[in-house]
Design an enzyme around this catalytic site. Sequence first.
Site, short mmCIF file in Angstrom:
data_model
loop_
_atom_site.label_atom_id
_atom_site.label_comp_id
_atom_site.label_asym_id
_atom_site.label_seq_id
_atom_site.Cartn_x
_atom_site.Cartn_y
_atom_site.Cartn_z
CG HIS A 82 -11.32 44.55 -102.65
ND1 HIS A 82 -10.87 43.13 -101.84
CD2 HIS A 82 -10.47 44.48 -103.56
CE1 HIS A 82 -9.46 42.88 -102.40
NE2 HIS A 82 -9.40 43.53 -103.31
CG ASP A 161 -8.90 33.84 -106.46
OD1 ASP A 161 -8.45 34.65 -107.37
OD2 ASP A 161 -8.70 34.55 -105.34
NE ARG A 168 -3.85 36.12 -111.93
CZ ARG A 168 -4.41 36.86 -111.38
NH1 ARG A 168 -5.46 36.52 -110.52
NH2 ARG A 168 -4.30 38.23 -111.62
CB SER A 183 -8.63 37.25 -108.91
OG SER A 183 -8.07 37.11 -107.62
CE LYS A 187 -9.76 37.23 -104.26
NZ LYS A 187 -8.40 37.25 -103.98
N1 URA Z 1 -6.04 40.99 -105.56
C1 URA Z 1 -6.28 39.99 -105.80
O1 URA Z 1 -7.44 39.57 -104.85
N2 URA Z 1 -6.38 39.28 -106.93
C2 URA Z 1 -5.45 39.71 -107.97
O2 URA Z 1 -5.52 39.07 -108.92
C3 URA Z 1 -4.87 40.85 -107.73
C4 URA Z 1 -4.99 41.33 -106.60
#
Ligand code: URA
Length: 433
Positions: A82, A161, A168, A183, A187
């Site tokens: 990621h 999320d 947010r 977050s 995922k």
């Molecule tokens: N990328 C994400 O998936 N979540 C965040 O909070 C910031 C960047």
Amino acid sequence: MRMVDLIEKKRDGGVLSEQEIRYIVDEYTKNQIPDYQMSALLMAIFYEDMTDEEITALTLAMAESGEVIDLSSIAGIKVDKHSTGGVGDTTTLILAPLVASVGVPVAKMSGRGLGYTGGTLDKLESIPGFKIELSEAEFIRLVNDSQVAVIGQSGNLAPADKKLYALRDVTATVNSIPLIASSIMSKKIAAGADAIVLDVTTGDGAFMKNLDDARRLAHTMVRIGKLADRQTMAIISDMSQPLGEAIGNSLEIVEAIETLQGKGPEDLVEMCYVLGSQMVVLAKKAETLEEARQLLEEALNSGAAFEKFKEMIRQQGGDVTYIDEPDRLLTATHQIELPAKQTGVVTKLVANELGIAAMMLGAGRRTKEESVDHAVGLKLHKKVGEAVQEGEALLTIYSNTDAIDDVVELLYQNIEIGQTGEEPPLIHEIITE
Ligand code: URA
Ligand code: CA
């Protein structure tokens, strides 16, 4: 349990228990906690921070708030990668076939681009016929057969999320390290990863504008990965200028093809080896990063990685004749060179602003609903530290319109030429513990 008591506890610097965090996430996902209370808690977290145990509990509760992909029928250790966001970041397209070609199973779920950052799915869809929607069974079959598949993220992955991120975004609480870390990791865990490689970018094109914040985010994610039983490594990479030379969907496919043929830009190639080596070590296909890198270099130089890329494209319905003749992907009606206004050395290529220029051409989306133009974007001819003569092309604009005055203006504002300039370091740090 009452939400107001939990808000108060965090507001006063207390530590929330796993059970309390689970309650908050579950009830919020079910719309049983209103946005105004959640907003207050997010702001309290923003100021009071969270312990590693709290962040881990939040990560796992969000991961389990929806579908959790079960990849256990794929043999081997599934490693996901990621990036926290970049411009012209073509690495996934190269890494997926590259590490698959040395035997690491890659079951990759990718996203679309938004704003100035591109998305792997949009890039892949510039290849005619390529399908990003596969059933879970088909996805698993492809990875078992050929070690690699890249598909779109399931709609029900970590819904907590999704809901929290939207909140947010409108409550000025995006930029909080515990919230970003949970977050991202939620995922990856919901997508079935056994192990995770993180590319934490820093600089103008990144979420983390300075190295200290990037370091804190990387260390936090590596620690919570371990607490959640997922081996995790991170690199901190520089995203002050775009990665590689291509920014835009089909332009980046062409860049990936050239890289897999051994003709890639130096920074992009190096980034792929560094991230790929971590993936190979985590997948236990090599003992050391050096040994892993050697395997990857062999796979690239022998053509095995390129063949794996073609296999991946063919398996997912893509027309591989475009891979053999990549120029056919570059269909923009206008190719316009941007000449340097003076002689000197390139000292700045502001990554996020160049990403915005590509977006204005149509390569990216302003809103989630917009569609993208696969053919357009930018191809850089000079990177930071390179000498340039007045009148020489800094880059080529690929456009489907000749009304590009505002793009040209933005580009000139964000490309600086000075007397001396150095290539920035590509990788600031590698974090394994
Ligand atoms: N990328 C994400 O998936 N979540 C965040 O909070 C910031 C960047
Ligand atoms: Ca690139």
